[in-house]
Design a protein around this motif. Structure first.
Motif, PDB file in Angstrom:
ATOM      1  N   GLY A 146      29.942  27.914 -12.543  1.00  0.00           N
ATOM      2  CA  GLY A 146      28.704  28.693 -12.568  1.00  0.00           C
ATOM      3  C   GLY A 146      27.541  28.152 -11.766  1.00  0.00           C
ATOM      4  N   GLY A 147      27.611  26.892 -11.306  1.00  0.00           N
ATOM      5  CA  GLY A 147      26.493  26.291 -10.586  1.00  0.00           C
ATOM      6  C   GLY A 147      26.312  26.817  -9.173  1.00  0.00           C
ATOM      7  N   ARG A 148      27.393  26.798  -8.388  1.00  0.00           N
ATOM      8  CA  ARG A 148      27.293  27.282  -7.009  1.00  0.00           C
ATOM      9  C   ARG A 148      27.032  28.778  -6.968  1.00  0.00           C
ATOM     10  N   SER A 149      27.699  29.526  -7.851  1.00  0.00           N
ATOM     11  CA  SER A 149      27.474  30.975  -7.853  1.00  0.00           C
ATOM     12  C   SER A 149      26.048  31.295  -8.289  1.00  0.00           C
ATOM     13  N   GLN A 150      25.467  30.467  -9.151  1.00  0.00           N
ATOM     14  CA  GLN A 150      24.073  30.671  -9.548  1.00  0.00           C
ATOM     15  C   GLN A 150      23.159  30.536  -8.336  1.00  0.00           C
ATOM     16  N   ARG A 151      23.416  29.525  -7.496  1.00  0.00           N
ATOM     17  CA  ARG A 151      22.614  29.354  -6.282  1.00  0.00           C
ATOM     18  C   ARG A 151      22.795  30.538  -5.341  1.00  0.00           C
ATOM     19  N   ALA A 152      24.044  31.021  -5.212  1.00  0.00           N
ATOM     20  CA  ALA A 152      24.317  32.171  -4.354  1.00  0.00           C
ATOM     21  C   ALA A 152      23.594  33.406  -4.874  1.00  0.00           C
ATOM     22  N   VAL A 153      23.665  33.637  -6.182  1.00  0.00           N
ATOM     23  CA  VAL A 153      23.007  34.800  -6.786  1.00  0.00           C
ATOM     24  C   VAL A 153      21.505  34.723  -6.569  1.00  0.00           C
ATOM     25  N   GLN A 154      20.934  33.546  -6.797  1.00  0.00           N
ATOM     26  CA  GLN A 154      19.493  33.370  -6.612  1.00  0.00           C
ATOM     27  C   GLN A 154      19.093  33.741  -5.180  1.00  0.00           C
ATOM     28  N   TRP A 155      19.853  33.258  -4.200  1.00  0.00           N
ATOM     29  CA  TRP A 155      19.549  33.536  -2.799  1.00  0.00           C
ATOM     30  C   TRP A 155      19.756  35.020  -2.478  1.00  0.00           C
ATOM     31  N   LEU A 156      20.870  35.593  -2.952  1.00  0.00           N
ATOM     32  CA  LEU A 156      21.166  37.000  -2.661  1.00  0.00           C
ATOM     33  C   LEU A 156      20.142  37.936  -3.277  1.00  0.00           C
ATOM     34  N   VAL A 157      19.657  37.615  -4.475  1.00  0.00           N
ATOM     35  CA  VAL A 157      18.603  38.420  -5.107  1.00  0.00           C
ATOM     36  C   VAL A 157      17.357  38.417  -4.219  1.00  0.00           C
ATOM     37  N   GLN A 158      17.025  37.246  -3.675  1.00  0.00           N
ATOM     38  CA  GLN A 158      15.864  37.146  -2.779  1.00  0.00           C
ATOM     39  C   GLN A 158      16.052  37.990  -1.521  1.00  0.00           C
ATOM     40  N   GLN A 159      17.312  38.230  -1.128  1.00  0.00           N
ATOM     41  CA  GLN A 159      17.606  39.042   0.053  1.00  0.00           C
ATOM     42  C   GLN A 159      17.691  40.537  -0.301  1.00  0.00           C
ATOM     43  N   GLY A 160      17.502  40.855  -1.589  1.00  0.00           N
ATOM     44  CA  GLY A 160      17.501  42.255  -1.997  1.00  0.00           C
ATOM     45  C   GLY A 160      18.828  42.783  -2.524  1.00  0.00           C
ATOM     46  N   PHE A 161      19.797  41.904  -2.752  1.00  0.00           N
ATOM     47  CA  PHE A 161      21.091  42.338  -3.279  1.00  0.00           C
ATOM     48  C   PHE A 161      21.049  42.397  -4.807  1.00  0.00           C
ATOM     49  N   GLU A 162      21.801  43.347  -5.355  1.00  0.00           N
ATOM     50  CA  GLU A 162      21.939  43.426  -6.808  1.00  0.00           C
ATOM     51  C   GLU A 162      23.230  42.708  -7.183  1.00  0.00           C
ATOM     52  N   VAL A 163      23.091  41.472  -7.644  1.00  0.00           N
ATOM     53  CA  VAL A 163      24.228  40.610  -7.952  1.00  0.00           C
ATOM     54  C   VAL A 163      24.037  39.966  -9.317  1.00  0.00           C
ATOM     55  N   VAL A 164      25.147  39.506  -9.898  1.00  0.00           N
ATOM     56  CA  VAL A 164      25.094  38.797 -11.179  1.00  0.00           C
ATOM     57  C   VAL A 164      26.005  37.580 -11.113  1.00  0.00           C
ATOM     58  N   ASN A 165      25.599  36.510 -11.787  1.00  0.00           N
ATOM     59  CA  ASN A 165      26.391  35.298 -11.875  1.00  0.00           C
ATOM     60  C   ASN A 165      27.409  35.457 -13.003  1.00  0.00           C
ATOM     61  N   VAL A 166      28.669  35.125 -12.725  1.00  0.00           N
ATOM     62  CA  VAL A 166      29.696  35.178 -13.768  1.00  0.00           C
ATOM     63  C   VAL A 166      29.552  33.925 -14.623  1.00  0.00           C
ATOM     64  N   ASP A 167      29.112  34.113 -15.869  1.00  0.00           N
ATOM     65  CA  ASP A 167      28.839  33.008 -16.781  1.00  0.00           C
ATOM     66  C   ASP A 167      30.104  32.201 -17.046  1.00  0.00           C
ATOM     67  N   GLY A 168      30.037  30.896 -16.775  1.00  0.00           N
ATOM     68  CA  GLY A 168      31.183  30.022 -17.016  1.00  0.00           C
ATOM     69  C   GLY A 168      32.182  29.982 -15.876  1.00  0.00           C
ATOM     70  N   GLY A 169      32.004  30.824 -14.870  1.00  0.00           N
ATOM     71  CA  GLY A 169      32.835  30.808 -13.676  1.00  0.00           C
ATOM     72  C   GLY A 169      34.314  31.057 -13.915  1.00  0.00           C
ATOM     73  N   MET A 170      35.115  30.562 -12.970  1.00  0.00           N
ATOM     74  CA  MET A 170      36.559  30.757 -13.041  1.00  0.00           C
ATOM     75  C   MET A 170      37.181  30.003 -14.208  1.00  0.00           C
ATOM     76  N   ARG A 171      36.515  28.932 -14.667  1.00  0.00           N
ATOM     77  CA  ARG A 171      37.020  28.244 -15.866  1.00  0.00           C
ATOM     78  C   ARG A 171      37.007  29.205 -17.048  1.00  0.00           C
ATOM     79  N   ALA A 172      35.903  29.949 -17.194  1.00  0.00           N
ATOM     80  CA  ALA A 172      35.813  30.920 -18.287  1.00  0.00           C
ATOM     81  C   ALA A 172      36.797  32.067 -18.061  1.00  0.00           C
ATOM     82  N   TRP A 173      36.967  32.476 -16.809  1.00  0.00           N
ATOM     83  CA  TRP A 173      37.920  33.544 -16.466  1.00  0.00           C
ATOM     84  C   TRP A 173      39.324  33.149 -16.930  1.00  0.00           C
ATOM     85  N   GLY A 174      39.728  31.927 -16.564  1.00  0.00           N
ATOM     86  CA  GLY A 174      41.051  31.445 -16.955  1.00  0.00           C
ATOM     87  C   GLY A 174      41.184  31.282 -18.457  1.00  0.00           C
TER      88      GLY A 174
END
Length: 108
Positions: free
Chosen positions: A63-91
């Motif tokens: 969730g850390g890197r995707s949080q940084r990506a989401v933060q940056w993409l939101v600033q660029q005007g994208f509608e994005v969400v961070n997947v809580d817990g990342g792929m570890r949570a997915w698995g």
């Protein structure tokens, strides 16, 4: 700092289109079947490759890197969400994984 929009893996369908910002070795080991691989460092120059769909889930290992990506993409005007817990949570949630090799896919 603004709150980062997040989504729980349990709220995503198994075939969700997600942007996976992990490194190539992590991606090769195991990823969501509908994922698009754009490593974190390549996101700015690969914006045109972002799949359609809003809000667009972004995932990494925990969730850390995707949080940084989401933060940056939101600033660029994208509608994005961070997947809580990342792929570890997915698995951990038992969601499907696929890999680039014949081995059993896993979250690296």
């Amino acid at each position: 700092m603004d709150q980062i929009p997040t989504v729980s893996v349990t709220d995503l369908p198994d075939d969700a289109v997600v942007v996976d910002v992990r490194e190539p070795d992590e991606w090769a080991a195991g990823h969501a079947p509908g994922a698009v691989h754009i490593p974190l460092g390549e996101v700015p120059e690969r914006l045109a490759e972002l799949p359609e769909g809003e809000p667009l889930p972004v995932v990494c290992r925990s969730g850390g890197r995707s949080q940084r990506a989401v933060q940056w993409l939101v600033q660029q005007g994208f509608e994005v969400v961070n997947v809580d817990g990342g792929m570890r949570a997915w698995g951990s949630a038992g969601k499907p994984l696929t890999s680039e090799h014949t081995d059993e896919p896993y979250v690296l």
